[in-house]
Every structure is written in structure tokens, then in C-alpha cells.
Design a protein around this motif. Structure first.
Motif, short mmCIF file in Angstrom:
data_model
loop_
_atom_site.label_atom_id
_atom_site.label_comp_id
_atom_site.label_asym_id
_atom_site.label_seq_id
_atom_site.Cartn_x
_atom_site.Cartn_y
_atom_site.Cartn_z
N VAL A 1 0.89 -1.15 -0.07
CA VAL A 1 0.00 -0.04 -0.11
C VAL A 1 0.75 1.28 0.05
N GLY A 2 1.98 1.46 0.73
CA GLY A 2 2.61 2.58 0.70
C GLY A 2 3.35 3.00 -0.55
N THR B 1 -5.65 -11.68 0.21
CA THR B 1 -6.63 -12.43 0.76
C THR B 1 -7.64 -12.41 -0.24
N VAL B 2 -8.57 -13.79 -0.37
CA VAL B 2 -9.73 -13.71 -1.39
C VAL B 2 -10.91 -12.78 -1.04
N ASP B 3 -11.07 -12.69 0.35
CA ASP B 3 -12.33 -11.93 0.79
C ASP B 3 -12.09 -10.43 0.85
N GLY B 4 -12.94 -9.49 0.79
CA GLY B 4 -12.83 -8.22 0.81
C GLY B 4 -12.80 -7.35 -0.44
N ASP B 5 -13.08 -6.29 -0.40
CA ASP B 5 -12.93 -5.41 -1.82
C ASP B 5 -11.42 -5.14 -2.27
N LYS B 6 -11.26 -5.18 -3.51
CA LYS B 6 -9.81 -5.18 -4.02
C LYS B 6 -9.77 -3.82 -4.86
N ASP B 7 -8.78 -3.05 -4.66
CA ASP B 7 -8.66 -1.79 -5.21
C ASP B 7 -7.84 -2.22 -6.41
N LEU B 8 -8.39 -1.66 -7.78
CA LEU B 8 -7.33 -2.16 -8.93
C LEU B 8 -5.98 -1.75 -8.93
#
Length: 386
Positions: free
Chosen positions: A208-209, A277-284
Motif C-alpha cells: 500500500v505504501g 486474501t480472497v475476501d474483501g473489496d480489492k482496489d485495482l
């Protein structure tokens, strides 16, 4: 609808000059041994033809003599000039109809044999060619090159060398001759389990950083888009895996210091790895950066470590077992965008059928494909889904 194809002839094309005795045995590299057991399939379409390619293929096989040989016990290639399979066929439709087909199963008859099938009942040729002539006079050249000995860069070098000879260009300069020294860099071993090694080199928490510090390539963005949709199909399953790994083939030649030339022959590739991880929203953007980080980890330092690692094969087996147990979901991708596929001119012009933008071929189960083709996020980025 399947194409009606009539096979006119089958023969074996041998090198135009015999391979010298001192070159008759070529050791496979460790990366060759760990490579997948199928063929690299490729089809070139041309709107007209002038010559038949058998003579120039024999000339090219004299330079790429291992491709005319036979693999022995996963250790070496017997460069015995056994030759390449060559088929001529007539196709009962126009070239324009074939180009419109986007289902690989419909195009597969244009190949000399099934690139993913077994070789029971026939010699395991390392190269196969099918010269298909359409009703309109157009041509489709279907090729299969064994991935056990060649990666996409090696296939591209071979095809372009063949095309140069077909145009009457003769052999290239000595500087462009293929180099068969991969086993010196990555010596083979005696026993090879199937599989490959994956390391968790990039994760969502560590990436992320750096979102604002690294701009992903177009290929990485497209891969991230499909990866994100792939995870949507995973979440629809009763018992999905907890982790999804994206693996992307990386050419080692330009990652080494000094870099290796493109005509350095063999499977000179490794796998860039990204995990989330598979779950959760993913930012492109985050997913694209994950893939980019995984690819950037394949550098000269990585190659130096790879040469010194004693546990590479054992780690490969452990990772394969984890996939078989369903502990990880795997999204695999590779790109031909940097290879001059549409520059291959055998003497009648460049291939036709090139599309604008990046064309992505996706292989999923029928159930998962139905989800992908109706994913609104994916559809917002594509011009057509066929």
C-alpha cells in the motif's frame, strides 16, 4: 462451428545439414527440467502466399538443431536430427472467418497437434508446423514448440530466424546465432518432481505504501483487472481458499547483469508472485502494484540466489502440494506483448488479424467463465467479450 480441414500431406523436415558429432548432446538446464510439459502454440495468419516453407524450415533447424532432436530422460536433448513434423492442409472456409474465431478450441485444428495432449502413439517431436491454405488463398501457419526446451522468447527468436531465411535473407550474423548454454547457468539435476517454486514476495499489506511510487505497466493493469474478477469467481464457491496468488512469467534475460541476448535459448524464466486474501473489496491500483512488485523482485540478485539455492526443487514440491490441497487459489498469467509476433514476415508481408489494444485470452471453467463475462467492473474496461 468447427472448420472443415483436409490434411493433404504429412512429412518430417530434417535439418538441411547434419548436426556435428560434438554437438549431438545438449544438457537441459534446471529451469528446463522444471518447465511445464506442454507445447507453446501459435498461429500466424496471412492474406496470401507465395512459397512453401519446407526448405527454409530445414535451414533454420540446422541452426536451432536441438529443436530437431529428442529429449532423453529429462536430462538432455539427443540432437539426432530426427526433425520437425510438417503438415499441409486445406481449410474449407475463408481466412476472414477463421480470424473472427476467438474460441481456442475452434482454432486448435489449425495446429499440427494438440499442444496439451499426450504423445502416446507418436514421436514426441519438439516442433510441429501445419501449413493451412484457405479457400480464398490465405494462409494460417500453426506451430507448436515444446515448452520443455523453449520459452516464449526462444520461440519468438526461432520463428523470426525462420522467417528471415524464408525471405531469402540467409543465415543471420554469427552474433545472432542461438546460444545453448543455459545448463551452464542452471545445471540440471538427476531427479525432478513436477512443479515450481513460489515465494511470497509481495503482499497487500506491504504494497500500500508504494502505490504512488510505482506506475504499473499496461500488462500489469490488465492482469490485475482479470485477477480481481477471478477472485469474484472464487468467492462464489462453497469452500474457497483463503489466499489468492497471482503468478506472472518473467523473462530472466534482461534481469541479469550483464543482460543475456534474446537469442540465448531455453527456459530462461521465473515466476513473479503477488498474494492477497480472497475476501474483501480489492482496489485495482493496489492489485496492479502487487503484481508489479512481484515482477520487480525478479532481478539480478534474485538470479544469483537462485543459482546458489539447494532447496529449490524441494520447495517446488511443497508449493505444488499446497495448491493440490486447495490451500491457495492461483491465477497465472503471461504476456506476449513485448515479442515481435506481428513482425514475422515469411516473404508475403506481416501477419493479419492484429487487434487494437491488448487482447486477453482467459481460460476458466464454464461456470466461472459465465461469472467473468457478466462482471460489470470488467465489462466497463473492455471493448468486447467473445
Amino acid at each position: 462451428m468447427m472448420m472443415n480441414i483436409e490434411v493433404l500431406s504429412r512429412e518430417t523436415i530434417k535439418p538441411s545439414s547434419p548436426t556435428p558429432q560434438h554437438l549431438r548432446n545438449l544438457r537441459l538446464s534446471l529451469l528446463d527440467q522444471l518447465s511445464v510439459r506442454f507445447y507453446v502454440p501459435i498461429i500466424f495468419f496471412y492474406d496470401h502466399m507465395r512459397i512453401i516453407l519446407k526448405k527454409s524450415l530445414g535451414e533454420c533447424l540446422s541452426r536451432y538443431y536441438p529443436l530437431a532432436g529428442t529429449i532423453r530422460d529429462d536430462i538432455s536433448v539427443d540432437c539426432n536430427d530426427a526433425g520437425a513434423e510438417y503438415i499441409e492442409a486445406r481449410v474449407g472456409c475463408k481466412l476472414s472467418e477463421a480470424i473472427k474465431k476467438s474460441d481456442f478450441e475452434l482454432l486448435k485444428p489449425l495446429l499440427p497437434f494438440d499442444p496439451y495432449g499426450n504423445v502416446i502413439g507418436r514421436r514426441e517431436a519438439l516442433v510441429g508446423v501445419k501449413f493451412n491454405v484457405f479457400d480464398c488463398g490465405g494462409v494460417g501457419i500453426g506451430m507448436c514448440v515444446s515448452h520443455r526446451i523453449a520459452d516464449a522468447a526462444s520461440v519468438s527468436a526461432f520463428v523470426n530466424a525462420w522467417a528471415t531465411m524464408s525471405r531469402g535473407g540467409g543465415s543471420s550474423t554469427e552474433a545472432d546465432d542461438p546460444i545453448f548454454d543455459a545448463a551452464l547457468l542452471f545445471p540440471p539435476i538427476d531427479i525432478v518432481p513436477a512443479g515450481f517454486k513460489l515465494e511470497k514476495r509481495a503482499s497487500s499489506s506491504s504494497c500500500v505504501g508504494v502505490l504512488n511510487k510505482y506506475s504499473p505497466t499496461c500488462v500489469q493493469v490488465v492482469s490485475a483487472l482479470i485477477w480481481n474478477t477471478f477472485m469474484t469467481t472464487i468467492r462464489s464457491k462453497p469452500k474457497p481458499g483463503n489466499e489468492c496468488v497471482a503468478v506472472h512469467a518473467v523473462n530472466l534475460r534482461d534481469k541479469m547483469v550483464p543482460p543475456l541476448p534474446n537469442h540465448f535459448f531455453g527456459n530462461l524464466l521465473q515466476i513473479g508472485v503477488a498474494a492477497t486474501t480472497v475476501d474483501g473489496d480489492k482496489d485495482l491500483g493496489a492489485l496492479a502494484s502487487l503484481i508489479g512488485n512481484g515482477v520487480r523482485e525478479i532481478n539480478d540478485e534474485y538470479v544469483r540466489r537462485l543459482k546458489m539455492e539447494d532447496d529449490h526443487v524441494d520447495s517446488s514440491k511443497k508449493e505444488r502440494d499446497r495448491f493440490l490441497k486447495g490451500e491457495k487459489e492461483v491465477f497465472a498469467s503471461s504476456s506476449w506483448c513485448r515479442f515481435p509476433r506481428y513482425e514475422v514476415d515469411f516473404g508475403w508481408g506481416k501477419p493479419v488479424g492484429k487487434r487494437v489494444g491488448i487482447e486477453a485470452w482467459v481460460n476458466l471453467s464454464e461456470q466461472d467463465m459465465a461469472i467473468l463475462q457478466h462482471d460489470l467492473d470488467l465489462l466497463s474496461f473492455v471493448s468486447s467479450v467473445y
